[in-house]
Design a protein around this motif. Structure first.
Motif, PDB file in Angstrom:
ATOM      1  N   LYS A   9     -30.923 -31.836 -15.990  1.00  0.00           N
ATOM      2  CA  LYS A   9     -30.909 -33.264 -15.645  1.00  0.00           C
ATOM      3  C   LYS A   9     -30.166 -34.065 -16.729  1.00  0.00           C
ATOM      4  O   LYS A   9     -29.891 -33.542 -17.824  1.00  0.00           O
ATOM      5  N   PRO A  10     -29.904 -35.359 -16.445  1.00  0.00           N
ATOM      6  CA  PRO A  10     -29.146 -36.163 -17.413  1.00  0.00           C
ATOM      7  C   PRO A  10     -29.738 -36.150 -18.829  1.00  0.00           C
ATOM      8  O   PRO A  10     -28.993 -36.175 -19.813  1.00  0.00           O
ATOM      9  N   ASP A  11     -31.073 -36.086 -18.948  1.00  0.00           N
ATOM     10  CA  ASP A  11     -31.667 -36.067 -20.303  1.00  0.00           C
ATOM     11  C   ASP A  11     -31.338 -34.758 -21.023  1.00  0.00           C
ATOM     12  O   ASP A  11     -31.051 -34.763 -22.231  1.00  0.00           O
ATOM     13  N   GLY A  12     -31.342 -33.639 -20.289  1.00  0.00           N
ATOM     14  CA  GLY A  12     -31.000 -32.350 -20.898  1.00  0.00           C
ATOM     15  C   GLY A  12     -29.559 -32.321 -21.361  1.00  0.00           C
ATOM     16  O   GLY A  12     -29.240 -31.787 -22.437  1.00  0.00           O
ATOM     17  N   VAL A  13     -28.671 -32.911 -20.544  1.00  0.00           N
ATOM     18  CA  VAL A  13     -27.248 -32.974 -20.920  1.00  0.00           C
ATOM     19  C   VAL A  13     -27.072 -33.873 -22.139  1.00  0.00           C
ATOM     20  O   VAL A  13     -26.416 -33.498 -23.133  1.00  0.00           O
ATOM     21  N   GLN A  14     -27.689 -35.072 -22.098  1.00  0.00           N
ATOM     22  CA  GLN A  14     -27.500 -36.035 -23.187  1.00  0.00           C
ATOM     23  C   GLN A  14     -28.072 -35.542 -24.510  1.00  0.00           C
ATOM     24  O   GLN A  14     -27.567 -35.890 -25.574  1.00  0.00           O
ATOM     25  N   ARG A  15     -29.099 -34.709 -24.433  1.00  0.00           N
ATOM     26  CA  ARG A  15     -29.697 -34.194 -25.671  1.00  0.00           C
ATOM     27  C   ARG A  15     -29.025 -32.918 -26.178  1.00  0.00           C
ATOM     28  O   ARG A  15     -29.483 -32.318 -27.156  1.00  0.00           O
ATOM     29  N   GLY A  16     -27.974 -32.506 -25.515  1.00  0.00           N
ATOM     30  CA  GLY A  16     -27.207 -31.355 -26.004  1.00  0.00           C
ATOM     31  C   GLY A  16     -27.913 -30.029 -25.805  1.00  0.00           C
ATOM     32  O   GLY A  16     -27.758 -29.107 -26.619  1.00  0.00           O
ATOM     33  N   LEU A  17     -28.681 -29.922 -24.699  1.00  0.00           N
ATOM     34  CA  LEU A  17     -29.466 -28.710 -24.463  1.00  0.00           C
ATOM     35  C   LEU A  17     -28.822 -27.741 -23.469  1.00  0.00           C
ATOM     36  O   LEU A  17     -29.411 -26.708 -23.134  1.00  0.00           O
ATOM     37  N   VAL A  18     -27.609 -28.059 -23.018  1.00  0.00           N
ATOM     38  CA  VAL A  18     -26.978 -27.244 -21.972  1.00  0.00           C
ATOM     39  C   VAL A  18     -26.831 -25.782 -22.404  1.00  0.00           C
ATOM     40  O   VAL A  18     -27.256 -24.863 -21.688  1.00  0.00           O
ATOM     41  N   GLY A  19     -26.266 -25.552 -23.566  1.00  0.00           N
ATOM     42  CA  GLY A  19     -26.043 -24.178 -24.041  1.00  0.00           C
ATOM     43  C   GLY A  19     -27.356 -23.430 -24.217  1.00  0.00           C
ATOM     44  O   GLY A  19     -27.497 -22.276 -23.790  1.00  0.00           O
ATOM     45  N   GLU A  20     -28.322 -24.084 -24.840  1.00  0.00           N
ATOM     46  CA  GLU A  20     -29.639 -23.483 -25.081  1.00  0.00           C
ATOM     47  C   GLU A  20     -30.319 -23.071 -23.767  1.00  0.00           C
ATOM     48  O   GLU A  20     -30.892 -21.983 -23.656  1.00  0.00           O
ATOM     49  N   ILE A  21     -30.224 -23.943 -22.769  1.00  0.00           N
ATOM     50  CA  ILE A  21     -30.880 -23.667 -21.483  1.00  0.00           C
ATOM     51  C   ILE A  21     -30.181 -22.520 -20.760  1.00  0.00           C
ATOM     52  O   ILE A  21     -30.830 -21.588 -20.282  1.00  0.00           O
ATOM     53  N   ILE A  22     -28.862 -22.552 -20.711  1.00  0.00           N
ATOM     54  CA  ILE A  22     -28.136 -21.462 -20.036  1.00  0.00           C
ATOM     55  C   ILE A  22     -28.409 -20.132 -20.744  1.00  0.00           C
ATOM     56  O   ILE A  22     -28.618 -19.104 -20.113  1.00  0.00           O
ATOM     57  N   ARG A  23     -28.456 -20.175 -22.078  1.00  0.00           N
ATOM     58  CA  ARG A  23     -28.729 -18.957 -22.856  1.00  0.00           C
ATOM     59  C   ARG A  23     -30.050 -18.300 -22.428  1.00  0.00           C
ATOM     60  O   ARG A  23     -30.158 -17.082 -22.313  1.00  0.00           O
ATOM     61  N   ARG A  24     -31.073 -19.124 -22.176  1.00  0.00           N
ATOM     62  CA  ARG A  24     -32.387 -18.554 -21.831  1.00  0.00           C
ATOM     63  C   ARG A  24     -32.337 -17.749 -20.533  1.00  0.00           C
ATOM     64  O   ARG A  24     -32.998 -16.719 -20.407  1.00  0.00           O
ATOM     65  N   PHE A  25     -31.584 -18.233 -19.554  1.00  0.00           N
ATOM     66  CA  PHE A  25     -31.494 -17.495 -18.285  1.00  0.00           C
ATOM     67  C   PHE A  25     -30.553 -16.289 -18.413  1.00  0.00           C
ATOM     68  O   PHE A  25     -30.794 -15.247 -17.811  1.00  0.00           O
ATOM     69  N   GLU A  26     -29.503 -16.432 -19.206  1.00  0.00           N
ATOM     70  CA  GLU A  26     -28.591 -15.297 -19.426  1.00  0.00           C
ATOM     71  C   GLU A  26     -29.296 -14.161 -20.152  1.00  0.00           C
ATOM     72  O   GLU A  26     -29.212 -13.002 -19.747  1.00  0.00           O
ATOM     73  N   THR A  27     -30.002 -14.496 -21.224  1.00  0.00           N
ATOM     74  CA  THR A  27     -30.622 -13.433 -22.032  1.00  0.00           C
ATOM     75  C   THR A  27     -31.815 -12.809 -21.310  1.00  0.00           C
ATOM     76  O   THR A  27     -32.166 -11.661 -21.570  1.00  0.00           O
ATOM     77  N   LYS A  28     -32.423 -13.557 -20.393  1.00  0.00           N
ATOM     78  CA  LYS A  28     -33.488 -12.969 -19.575  1.00  0.00           C
ATOM     79  C   LYS A  28     -32.917 -11.864 -18.692  1.00  0.00           C
ATOM     80  O   LYS A  28     -33.596 -10.892 -18.360  1.00  0.00           O
ATOM     81  N   GLY A  29     -31.658 -12.013 -18.289  1.00  0.00           N
ATOM     82  CA  GLY A  29     -31.011 -10.977 -17.478  1.00  0.00           C
ATOM     83  C   GLY A  29     -30.624 -11.431 -16.087  1.00  0.00           C
ATOM     84  O   GLY A  29     -30.264 -10.608 -15.242  1.00  0.00           O
TER      85      GLY A  29
END
Ligand code: CMP
Length: 143
Positions: A9-29
């Protein structure tokens, strides 16, 4: 193979969490099969949250989700719908366990960073609302 719709959501984007969030789903597999960055129209936001139309927070929710860019994604994998909900955590970040996205990064139910489909029917509806079929990539990691 099961698919789910996730939106930072816009708050996640504005807080610079995009990379961190995508990483969690990628590393989960899980496998990313669709990704776009857009400022949702009011029409799209209202259709997405149609089930909440009668709730007192509906207008504010639509206002917020259309206020800035979001990262819309489709992820694929066995059990991805339920697993993503676990990775995301409870709707109210104050109730979300540490280690979940909302538990680690949020405190406000109206600013809970990410949306994830809650069931197979909703996932199907949300994927087709946000993505055309030819915007999804049919691939499997070679591992
Ligand atoms: P989401 O998973 O995107 O699905 C519906 C959203 O409505 C939810 O996350 C919250 O952001 C929002 N929401 C739910 N309950 C409330 C509430 N009581 N006040 C404000 N927003 C809410």
């Amino acid at each position: 193979m099961e698919r789910t719709f996730l939106a930072i959501k816009p708050d996640g984007v504005q807080r610079g969490l995009v990379g961190e969030i995508i990483r969690r789903f990628e590393t989960k597999g899980f496998t990313l099969v669709g990704l776009k960055f857009l400022k949702p129209s009011r029409e799209l936001a209202e259709a997405h949250y149609d089930v909440h139309r009668e709730r007192p927070f509906f207008a504010g929710l639509v206002e917020f989700i259309t206020s800035g860019p979001v990262v819309a994604m489709v992820w694929e994998g066995d059990g991805v719908i339920a697993s993503a909900r676990k990775i995301i955590g409870a709707t109210n970040p104050l109730n979300a366990e540490p280690g979940t996205i909302r538990g680690d990064f949020g405190v406000n139910i109206g600013r809970n960073i990410i949306h994830g489909s809650d069931a197979p029917e909703t996932a199907q509806k949300e994927v087709s609302l946000w993505f055309k079929e030819d915007e999804l990539v049919d691939w499997q990691p070679d591992i």
